[in-house]
Every structure is written in structure tokens, then in C-alpha cells.
Design a protein around this motif. Structure first.
Motif, PDB file in Angstrom:
ATOM      1  N   LYS A 139      51.040 -40.899  16.158  1.00  0.00           N
ATOM      2  CA  LYS A 139      51.934 -41.164  17.268  1.00  0.00           C
ATOM      3  C   LYS A 139      51.110 -41.181  18.559  1.00  0.00           C
ATOM      4  N   PRO A 140      51.590 -41.856  19.608  1.00  0.00           N
ATOM      5  CA  PRO A 140      50.853 -41.848  20.871  1.00  0.00           C
ATOM      6  C   PRO A 140      50.545 -40.436  21.377  1.00  0.00           C
ATOM      7  N   SER A 141      51.420 -39.491  21.065  1.00  0.00           N
ATOM      8  CA  SER A 141      51.176 -38.110  21.498  1.00  0.00           C
ATOM      9  C   SER A 141      50.005 -37.476  20.774  1.00  0.00           C
ATOM     10  N   GLN A 142      49.484 -38.158  19.723  1.00  0.00           N
ATOM     11  CA  GLN A 142      48.341 -37.647  18.971  1.00  0.00           C
ATOM     12  C   GLN A 142      47.062 -38.419  19.274  1.00  0.00           C
TER      13      GLN A 142
ATOM     14  N   ILE B  36      38.513 -43.143  13.825  1.00  0.00           N
ATOM     15  CA  ILE B  36      39.309 -43.752  12.756  1.00  0.00           C
ATOM     16  C   ILE B  36      39.955 -42.637  11.954  1.00  0.00           C
ATOM     17  N   VAL B  37      41.280 -42.746  11.799  1.00  0.00           N
ATOM     18  CA  VAL B  37      42.045 -41.753  11.040  1.00  0.00           C
ATOM     19  C   VAL B  37      42.803 -42.485   9.942  1.00  0.00           C
ATOM     20  N   THR B  38      42.891 -41.877   8.753  1.00  0.00           N
ATOM     21  CA  THR B  38      43.487 -42.548   7.594  1.00  0.00           C
ATOM     22  C   THR B  38      44.999 -42.355   7.515  1.00  0.00           C
ATOM     23  N   ARG B  39      45.667 -42.387   8.639  1.00  0.00           N
ATOM     24  CA  ARG B  39      47.121 -42.316   8.701  1.00  0.00           C
ATOM     25  C   ARG B  39      47.584 -42.793  10.066  1.00  0.00           C
ATOM     26  N   ALA B  40      48.860 -43.082  10.149  1.00  0.00           N
ATOM     27  CA  ALA B  40      49.428 -43.536  11.415  1.00  0.00           C
ATOM     28  C   ALA B  40      49.626 -42.348  12.348  1.00  0.00           C
TER      29      ALA B  40
ATOM     30  N   TYR C 238      46.528 -46.303   8.846  1.00  0.00           N
ATOM     31  CA  TYR C 238      45.322 -45.998   9.612  1.00  0.00           C
ATOM     32  C   TYR C 238      45.634 -46.021  11.105  1.00  0.00           C
ATOM     33  N   THR C 239      44.746 -45.367  11.862  1.00  0.00           N
ATOM     34  CA  THR C 239      44.746 -45.450  13.324  1.00  0.00           C
ATOM     35  C   THR C 239      43.307 -45.624  13.766  1.00  0.00           C
ATOM     36  N   ILE C 240      43.054 -46.684  14.517  1.00  0.00           N
ATOM     37  CA  ILE C 240      41.732 -46.950  15.079  1.00  0.00           C
ATOM     38  C   ILE C 240      41.895 -46.953  16.593  1.00  0.00           C
TER      39      ILE C 240
ATOM     40  N   TYR D 287      48.436 -50.734  20.713  1.00  0.00           N
ATOM     41  CA  TYR D 287      48.789 -49.981  21.919  1.00  0.00           C
ATOM     42  C   TYR D 287      47.650 -50.089  22.922  1.00  0.00           C
ATOM     43  N   VAL D 288      47.991 -50.258  24.188  1.00  0.00           N
ATOM     44  CA  VAL D 288      47.031 -50.148  25.286  1.00  0.00           C
ATOM     45  C   VAL D 288      47.538 -49.063  26.219  1.00  0.00           C
ATOM     46  N   ASP D 289      46.705 -48.064  26.449  1.00  0.00           N
ATOM     47  CA  ASP D 289      47.094 -46.901  27.247  1.00  0.00           C
ATOM     48  C   ASP D 289      48.425 -46.329  26.770  1.00  0.00           C
TER      49      ASP D 289
END
Length: 617
Positions: A610-613, A604-608, A464-466, A556-558
Motif C-alpha cells: 500500500k502507499p502507506s508502506q 523490490i518486494v514480492t508482494r503488493a 510485486y512492488t518496485i 504511482y508517482v509520489d
């Protein structure tokens, strides 16, 4: 004009005080006496031989930190038969050798190159400056009163100074923009920190026509910040670091500085000791005026160079003053006076200038606001929920993902959520909601998914990615352990018995020290896992992201990965099938306080990802 160097580099800390007593910087010069004693070849000798040629390293013109090297009055080094070119030679050698590490983009000499304006003295100085010519290192030179007939303005005509430092000398430089017809004033444009900067090198006594020329140069470069170098503007008294305007300085202010907001800093020599002052221009903005001169110190100033380290990321100019000539000597052979001149660390010669560059330059080069982006562009594959708070406060916030995870407004007190025009500069939506949370008693409002929302049941076993855009309230109140995004239901409700089973199954919040805390019961563990961040600055926007790839979670922050991320694997998020809260936390399913601050949007996305995303990419 753009500088033709490219490449990447990182500045190293190469200050004398940071090295051990036996450390030697670079192959700096020794005076003639020391060279004879050690059997070394002096830098002055190297400057006149083909073997002494150096090549300047590359610079990074896009990196937010760069250095401008300022060389003040060198006149006692070129004083008939009484001088010694070794100190200045060592300075130029050091600047060339450390150009990449210090990201030195330009060298500015402040005048009084020589003492008596004699052709023979310029013949001594010429080969030293040719070190920079051969290295293809751009620089500027201006005439001080000792370089010419100081009783005349720049319409004085020919001089040994102009024979040596005429416009032809600078034409090879990609930074060189042009000179006045009389040859005594010039300008350069260099690229640094991703933008162009204009540097004016003005004569000891510019004529009215030359001031008009300078104003025209600025007008033809209307978006460039301007650094003004000349020989006389301000002076300082011994024991008083505050600088004062000379009569000539007032003339320069009236004719050139006051009504040209692009000039934000000036540097001059002539007087000693050093000092500085800040003065408001006609636009009401600060102009920093610095007097820099060390000719009164040991060995004619020992080739002192002042390094202006511009840092646009930190909105600061860090200033330091060093003598590469002394640093390059064998420490065991330095005399007592040399030991005191290696670097000057008093607050007159080593200091920092806070400048909000974007704000200071906004009157002539405003930073373009990043355009808003429609929500549809940010609903990427795997998006489970996406909420934007870029409109008026309503009772329902629509889930932009199309999955139906709409939010309903709840109140802990009569304190209302309010719409705000503030937003993170990289935020797709250009607005936010202000949450007036507090505790003891719980106050404010929050948002909650419906009991039947699809998001409630997700376990995120594939990762996930929040992420969210956040600004913590800077109101001096106690908001310790406030929740930003929390899942209702406790560890006990989800069948977990480890740690404190009354803790939420999932909570993204902030500790009493404003540290980011991601505390969860993973799907595959019977205990809580916690990622910690550093203390966040209240009142400042940041982008926050939690990324799990099915094995590990990273905060991650910024877009910068933080330190305290557990190495122990964990998978998924436990759930009791209960709703999610935005802008609140809970203990034992009781909401204990509302979030205090601004929330711009949350996805919220159900996958990891990258910072570029990320949303701020």
C-alpha cells in the motif's frame, strides 16, 4: 494561538465566470431599491434581526490551500444618510456561507470603515460587523484616515472608531493576540496549511511606540510568517499597475518591514486604483506590497472583496476580486453597471504570485530535513532486493536485503557515474548517484546483477512492488525511451511470440515525452502489457512505484495512482533467467543507452504494498 475550528473540506470553484448566466451564488443581499422591486428582504435588514444570524462553517487548518479575505475601504457605504450597508452585508454573508468551500481562515479590513468618523456612521457599521461576531468568524479592523482625526497619530485618544472597534470586541476570537495600549493596533495568529501565521492590523499613523510594539510582537513569534495590513503604504497611478511608496509607506518600510524578514506581504487601502510592487528587504528577500481599493467604482465599490488563495502545495497565491452583493442578485434584474462589477478579471485584480514558501521562510522557519533511516528499517517481509546509492561510486553496490543480489558497475563509455549529495526529501538515504547517460552513441554507465543472482529467476506470480527515487536529467538532450530498471532477456528468450519478441521481458523507463512506461511480458500472457504515466518534469525529484497484486499493475508517482493502468488481468513477470539492469535499457539484449539523471535508491518486494508502506511513507 491556535484556531479552534477543525474538520475537513475541499475548496470548490465558485467563481461567477464558471457558472451559467442564470446561476445564483448564495442568498446575497439586494440594495434597498432592488429588494423593494422583488419583494425580498435585504441583507441589511437581516443583519439587524435575529433571523439573520448565520453560523460560519468549519475550515481545514491542515489543508495546503486556504483563503484570506481582504475587505478594503467601505466608507461610502457608511456616509451619513447617503450610504447603504447592503453591499458589505452581502460580502460578510457570502464569506460565512462559503467559508468551508473556500477554506476562508480570516477576514482583514483595510480601514476607512466609514466616511466622516461620526458616531452615527459607526452605529450603522456596527450591526454589519456583528454578523461576523455572531458567526464566530475571526476578523481584524484598523483605522483609516476617515475613521478618526487623520491629522493625529494613534496616541489621539478616544474616538467613535475606538468605541466600536476596541480590544474588547476582539477578545472572543481565538486568533486575537493583543493590542497596543492605545487600542488602535492589534495582531492575530491563525492556523492554516498546517502552520501558524501572524497578521498585524496597524493604524493609519502608528506612533514610534506602536512600531516598537509591532517589532516586539514579531520578535515574540520568531518562526511565524507575517502579513502586514495597514491603511497606507503604496499607491498606483491610473493605467500603471506598478505601485509606488508614499512618504508614510517609506516610514512603514523603514520602521517595520525592511529589517523584519518575517513580513512577506503587505496590504493597504486608502488610494485607488489597485496596484502592486515587489521590493527586496534587508535580508535580500521579496516583500509583496499590494494596494487594494474600489471605493471609486460603482456603488462605492459594490462590497468588493479580494480573496487571497494561498496554495502551499503549488507555491502560489491566487488572487481574485468579486462582488458577492451583485452575484447574489437576480441576474435578470441587474443593471448595466452591476454586470461589469460582478468580478474583476483584469491582471491588476486577478493574478497569481509565485512564492516558494519553504525557501522564503527558511531564514526564520527552516523546514527540518527528514532524518535519514537505516536500510535495515526498510527491509520488510518479502524484500527481494534493495539498493541504496548513498555513498561514493564503487564497482559494486551491496543488496541491503541480504538476498545476495549485488550490482556490478558497467560502462558504455568513459563518462563516469558520480556521487551526488542530492536526494528526494522523503528518501531514507540522503544521497544519490548521477548517471550521465545518452544515446547515438550510447554513453554513460549502468549496474547489473550477477548471472547467478536469485532475483534473475523470480517470476513474481504472487505480486510485486518496485519503487525508486528518481530525478530525470534537465540537460535539454534527447533521452527518449531510456531505461531505469530493465530485465535482460527478450520476449523470444522467455518463449513469448506476441508483439515484438525482441523487446525486453521487463522494462521500466520513459518515453520520448518523459512519460513513465512499465512494459512487460507477464508470466501468464504471450503478449506485452504496458502501463503509461504522464510526462514527468525534468530536474525534479519524484518517487515512482509499480504495484501488482497478482492480477493488475498500478503505477504511482509520489504515492498518487496514475490513470493509464490496464484493466485486463496479468500475472507475474516472464524471465529468461538473465540479469537485471539498473540505469539502462536494451533491445534484443543490446544495451542501447544509459539512464540520464539521479537515482537515490530502488527496492523490490514480492508482494503488493500500500502507499502507506512505500519508502517515502
Amino acid at each position: 494561538m491556535n484556531e479552534r475550528y477543525d474538520g475537513t473540506s475541499r475548496r470548490k470553484l465558485l467563481q461567477a465566470g464558471a457558472l451559467g448566466a442564470g446561476a445564483v451564488f448564495t442568498s446575497g443581499a439586494l440594495s434597498a431599491g432592488n429588494a423593494a422591486a422583488t419583494g425580498s428582504t435585504s441583507a441589511a435588514a437581516r443583519a439587524t434581526t435575529p433571523g439573520g444570524s448565520r453560523t460560519a462553517g468549519r475550515i481545514d487548518t491542515e489543508h495546503p490551500r486556504f483563503t484570506l479575505a481582504v475587505v478594503p475601504d467601505t466608507q461610502y457605504q457608511f456616509d451619513e444618510d447617503r450610504g447603504d450597508p447592503a453591499p458589505l452585508t452581502a460580502t460578510f454573508d457570502w464569506l460565512i456561507d462559503n467559508r468551508t468551500d473556500e477554506n476562508i481562515v480570516f477576514i482583514a479590513h483595510l480601514g476607512d470603515v466609514v466616511q466622516n468618523a461620526l458616531a452615527s456612521e459607526f452605529a450603522q457599521a456596527d450591526p454589519v460587523f456583528k454578523i461576523l461576531d455572531r458567526a464566530r468568524f475571526p476578523y481584524s479592523v484598523l483605522a483609516g484616515n476617515h475613521d478618526i482625526d487623520g491629522s493625529k497619530d494613534d496616541t489621539r485618544g478616544a474616538s467613535p472608531y475606538l468605541d466600536t472597534f476596541n480590544p474588547k470586541r476582539f477578545r472572543w476570537m481565538p486568533t486575537y493576540g493583543g493590542s497596543t495600549a492605545n487600542g488602535y493596533n492589534s495582531y492575530h495568529v491563525f492556523r492554516a496549511a498546517g502552520r501558524q501565521w501572524l497578521l498585524l492590523a496597524m493604524d493609519w499613523r502608528p506612533s514610534d511606540a506602536s512600531f516598537a510594539w509591532a517589532r516586539d510582537v514579531i520578535a515574540k513569534h520568531p518562526k511565524l510568517p507575517v502579513i502586514l495590513t495597514t491603511h497606507e503604504i503604496v499607491y498606483a497611478d491610473a493605467g500603471d499597475p506598478t505601485a509606488y511608496f508614499s512618504d508614510q509607506g517609506n516610514r512603514v518600510w523603514d520602521q517595520l518591514i525592511d529589517n523584519n524578514d518575517q513580513i512577506f506581504i503587505t496590504m493597504n487601502g486608502h488610494y485607488w486604483p489597485p496596484g502592486r510592487v515587489t521590493r527586496k528587504n534587508a535580508a535580500g528577500n521579496d516583500v509583496h506590497l499590494h494596494i487594494t481599493n474600489y471605493q471609486d467604482r460603482f456603488y462605492g465599490g459594490s462590497g468588493m472583496v479580494r480573496l487571497y488563495h494561498f496554495d502551499l502545495a503549488r507555491n502560489t497565491i491566487d488572487v481574485e476580486t468579486i462582488s458577492p452583493w451583485i452575484m447574489g442578485q437576480d441576474p435578470a434584474k441587474r443593471n448595466e453597471l452591476e454586470e461589469h462589477e460582478i468580478e474583476l478579471t483584469d491582471d491588476i485584480n486577478r493574478f497569481s504570485i509565485p512564492i516558494d514558501f519553504d525557501e522564503r521562510f527558511s531564514g526564520f522557519a527552516p523546514v527540518a530535513v527528514r532524518p535519514a533511516r537505516p536500510a535495515s528499517q526498510l527491509v520488510i517481509p518479502g524484500t527481494a532486493a534493495y539498493w541504496r546509492f548513498d555513498g561514493p561510486v564503487t564497482d559494486q553496490v551491496i543488496d541491503q536485503s541480504g538476498k545476495g543480489n549485488h550490482l556490478t558497475r558497467k560502462q558504455l563509455s568513459s563518462d563516469a557515474l558520480t556521487a551526488s549529495a542530492e536526494f528526494h526529501p522523503d528518501q531514507p538515504g540522503h544521497a544519490s548517484w548521477l548517471f550521465p547517460g545518452n544515446k547515438n552513441p550510447a554513453r554513460g554507465g549502468y549496474l547489473q546483477t550477477a548471472d547467478s543472482a536469485p532475483l534473475n529467476a523470480l517470476t513474481f506470480k504472487g505480486g510485486y512492488t518496485i519503487e525508486a527515487f528518481v530525478k530525470l536529467a534537465d540537460d535539454g538532450q534527447d533521452h527518449s525511451w531510456e531505461g531505469l530498471f530493465t530485465r535482460l532477456g527478450t520476449g523470444r528468450d522467455a518463449g513469448k511470440t506476441g508483439s515484438d519478441p525482441d523487446e525486453p521481458t521487463v522494462k521500466l523507463g520513459f518515453s520520448g515525452g518523459r512519460e513513465v512506461q512499465w512494459a512487460v511480458y507477464p508470466f501468464d500472457k504471450n503478449d506485452t502489457f504496458t502501463n503509461w504515466g504522464h510526462e514527468m518534469v525534468a530536474g525534479r525529484w519524484f518517487h515512482l512505484a509499480i504495484v501488482n497484486d497478482g492480477r493488475h499493475s498500478i503505477v504511482y508517482v509520489d504515492s498518487s495512482e496514475l490513470l493509464r493502468n490496464p484493466a485486463t488481468p496479468s500475472n507475474g513477470l516472464a524471465t529468461a533467467g538473465k540479469p537485471w539492469l539498473v540505469g539502462a535499457g536494451h533491445y534484443a539484449n543490446t544495451v542501447d543507452q544509459g539512464f540520464a539523471g539521479n537515482i537515490g535508491e530502488l527496492r523490490i518486494v514480492t508482494r503488493a504494498l500500500k502507499p502507506s508502506q512505500f519508502l517515502n511513507a
